[in-house]
Design an enzyme around this catalytic site. Structure first.
Site, mmCIF file in Angstrom:
data_model
loop_
_atom_site.group_PDB
_atom_site.id
_atom_site.type_symbol
_atom_site.label_atom_id
_atom_site.label_comp_id
_atom_site.label_asym_id
_atom_site.label_seq_id
_atom_site.Cartn_x
_atom_site.Cartn_y
_atom_site.Cartn_z
ATOM 1 N N TYR A 1 -2.778 -0.426 10.614
ATOM 2 C CA TYR A 1 -2.757 -0.904 9.222
ATOM 3 C C TYR A 1 -1.445 -0.488 8.554
ATOM 4 C CZ TYR A 1 -4.064 -1.130 4.229
ATOM 5 O OH TYR A 1 -4.105 -1.381 2.879
ATOM 6 N N SER B 1 0.865 -1.194 0.000
ATOM 7 C CA SER B 1 0.000 0.000 0.000
ATOM 8 C C SER B 1 0.893 1.233 0.000
ATOM 9 C CB SER B 1 -0.846 -0.003 1.273
ATOM 10 O OG SER B 1 -1.563 1.203 1.402
HETATM 11 P P1 NDP Z 1 -11.233 -6.222 -0.853
HETATM 12 O O1 NDP Z 1 -11.880 -6.119 0.486
HETATM 13 O O2 NDP Z 1 -12.075 -6.162 -2.061
HETATM 14 O O3 NDP Z 1 -10.343 -7.524 -0.926
HETATM 15 C C1 NDP Z 1 -9.701 -8.089 0.189
HETATM 16 C C2 NDP Z 1 -9.523 -9.551 -0.097
HETATM 17 O O4 NDP Z 1 -8.821 -10.152 0.984
HETATM 18 C C3 NDP Z 1 -10.846 -10.266 -0.262
HETATM 19 O O5 NDP Z 1 -10.835 -10.998 -1.461
HETATM 20 C C4 NDP Z 1 -10.904 -11.186 0.942
HETATM 21 O O6 NDP Z 1 -11.488 -12.431 0.560
HETATM 22 C C5 NDP Z 1 -9.440 -11.380 1.263
HETATM 23 N N1 NDP Z 1 -9.243 -11.776 2.652
HETATM 24 C C6 NDP Z 1 -9.517 -11.079 3.776
HETATM 25 N N2 NDP Z 1 -9.254 -11.820 4.861
HETATM 26 C C7 NDP Z 1 -8.799 -13.012 4.409
HETATM 27 C C8 NDP Z 1 -8.366 -14.205 5.034
HETATM 28 N N3 NDP Z 1 -8.324 -14.324 6.369
HETATM 29 N N4 NDP Z 1 -7.974 -15.236 4.262
HETATM 30 C C9 NDP Z 1 -8.016 -15.135 2.912
HETATM 31 N N5 NDP Z 1 -8.401 -14.044 2.256
HETATM 32 C C10 NDP Z 1 -8.799 -12.999 3.010
HETATM 33 O O7 NDP Z 1 -10.159 -5.030 -0.878
HETATM 34 P P2 NDP Z 1 -8.949 -4.713 -1.880
HETATM 35 O O8 NDP Z 1 -9.111 -5.430 -3.139
HETATM 36 O O9 NDP Z 1 -8.819 -3.256 -1.860
HETATM 37 O O10 NDP Z 1 -7.710 -5.304 -1.051
HETATM 38 C C11 NDP Z 1 -6.703 -6.092 -1.629
HETATM 39 C C12 NDP Z 1 -5.347 -5.632 -1.096
HETATM 40 O O11 NDP Z 1 -5.110 -4.306 -1.552
HETATM 41 C C13 NDP Z 1 -5.238 -5.601 0.418
HETATM 42 O O12 NDP Z 1 -3.986 -6.155 0.800
HETATM 43 C C14 NDP Z 1 -5.265 -4.113 0.730
HETATM 44 O O13 NDP Z 1 -4.568 -3.807 1.921
HETATM 45 C C15 NDP Z 1 -4.567 -3.550 -0.496
HETATM 46 N N6 NDP Z 1 -4.786 -2.128 -0.763
HETATM 47 C C16 NDP Z 1 -6.036 -1.647 -1.098
HETATM 48 C C17 NDP Z 1 -6.212 -0.307 -1.348
HETATM 49 C C18 NDP Z 1 -7.556 0.276 -1.654
HETATM 50 O O14 NDP Z 1 -7.695 1.527 -1.677
HETATM 51 N N7 NDP Z 1 -8.580 -0.520 -1.926
HETATM 52 C C19 NDP Z 1 -5.081 0.649 -1.320
HETATM 53 C C20 NDP Z 1 -3.827 0.026 -0.969
HETATM 54 C C21 NDP Z 1 -3.699 -1.305 -0.727
HETATM 55 P P3 NDP Z 1 -12.508 -13.276 1.471
HETATM 56 O O15 NDP Z 1 -13.338 -12.289 2.240
HETATM 57 O O16 NDP Z 1 -13.285 -14.076 0.481
HETATM 58 O O17 NDP Z 1 -11.622 -14.114 2.335
#
Ligand code: NDP
Length: 256
Positions: free
Chosen positions: A162, A149
């Site tokens: 975070y 991030s």
């Molecule tokens: P989403 O919430 O759409 O995606 C997060 C994903 O993480 C989901 O697919 C969820 O799947 C998965 N996840 C959460 N907990 C678990 C777990 N215990 N085991 C397996 N999978 C898990 O958000 P984003 O797409 O934005 O996030 C993806 C990445 O991008 C993250 O690392 C986030 O920190 C990073 N990020 C996002 C930004 C933004 O502005 N959106 C900016 C910077 C970084 P499920 O619930 O099915 O398990």
């Protein structure tokens, strides 16, 4: 320079957190580039839907959906093994994308949320490294891509814990690179800014949401998940001698 329409043909890639947002877009990009793709997360129904959708594309390679909770070492082991068995070989590209984020002032002491951030964002990466690093080093090649991030470069108020997890991610990845670049390993951190996903919906602290989750620009100007996927594609298709170590990708309206 040679270019092919499917630069990742024959490669095996896996993506965690592929059930939504950035992970789903990365899986799509990898699949379109010709890779066989394993998609993981806890919501298996969504993963199966994504796999089915990606495999309808003409000439698409296999996509395998598998449930994984990245906070469990055993789950991660099973996920990697199942992907390798179903996709027919060792993992070439591991995209550690799963992550959670909660807005909250530290004095609100939402310890359960701090621990969730640590468990998913930090321990999830440790579990992934423990499972894939030995195999990649043994075969002398492999690429670990981690969705970090911009909070891995600077701390945001309301996101102290975070941000700390993403600083951990950056440090751990730098260490993996320093120790293993000469053994054929590539490690890339992708550092997105605001991106249109479900991520901020996890926040339950409405006061903190009002105080901290007010973006400097309208959501329509944020990154799309596909923009971040494009950065991953750039990194994993770079020539063998090129290491794309970090990619900071922000909405144009967030220049600093
Ligand atoms: P989403 O919430 O759409 O995606 C997060 C994903 O993480 C989901 O697919 C969820 O799947 C998965 N996840 C959460 N907990 C678990 C777990 N215990 N085991 C397996 N999978 C898990 O958000 P984003 O797409 O934005 O996030 C993806 C990445 O991008 C993250 O690392 C986030 O920190 C990073 N990020 C996002 C930004 C933004 O502005 N959106 C900016 C910077 C970084 P499920 O619930 O099915 O398990």
């Amino acid at each position: 320079m040679t270019t092919t329409a499917k630069p990742l043909e024959g490669k095996i890639a896996v993506v965690t957190g592929a059930s939504s947002g950035i992970g789903a877009a990365i899986a799509k990009g990898l699949s379109e580039a010709g890779a066989k793709v394993g998609v993981g997360g806890r919501r298996l129904d969504r993963l199966k839907g994504l796999a089915a959708q990606l495999m309808t594309a003409k000439g698409a390679a296999k996509v395998h959906a598998c449930k994984v909770d990245v906070t469990s070492r055993e789950d991660m082991e099973t996920f990697c093994k199942e992907c390798e068995e179903n996709l027919g070989g060792p993992i070439d590209i591991f995209v550690n994308n799963a992550g959670v984020m909660f807005y909250g002032r530290l004095e609100a002491m939402r310890e359960e949320q701090w621990h969730r951030e640590l468990n998913v964002n930090c321990k999830g990466l440790l579990h992934a490294a423990a499972c894939v690093l030995p195999g990649m080093l043994a075969k002398g090649s492999g690429h670990i891509v981690v969705t970090s991030s911009d909070a891995g470069r600077k701390v945001f108020p309301g996101l102290a814990n975070y941000s700390a997890t993403k600083f951990f991610v950056e440090a751990f990845c730098q260490g993996m690179r320093l120790e293993n670049a000469d053994k054929g390993l590539k490690v890339t951190t992708i550092q997105p800014g605001d991106c249109k996903t479900e991520l901020s919906q996890l926040t339950t602290d409405e006061e903190a949401r009002k105080e901290f989750a007010q973006p400097s620009q309208a959501r329509e100007f944020w990154l799309d998940p596909e923009d971040v996927a494009g950065a991953v594609l750039y990194a994993v298709t770079a020539p063998n001698h090129v290491g794309v170590n970090e990619v900071l990708i922000e909405p144009r309206g967030a220049p600093a």
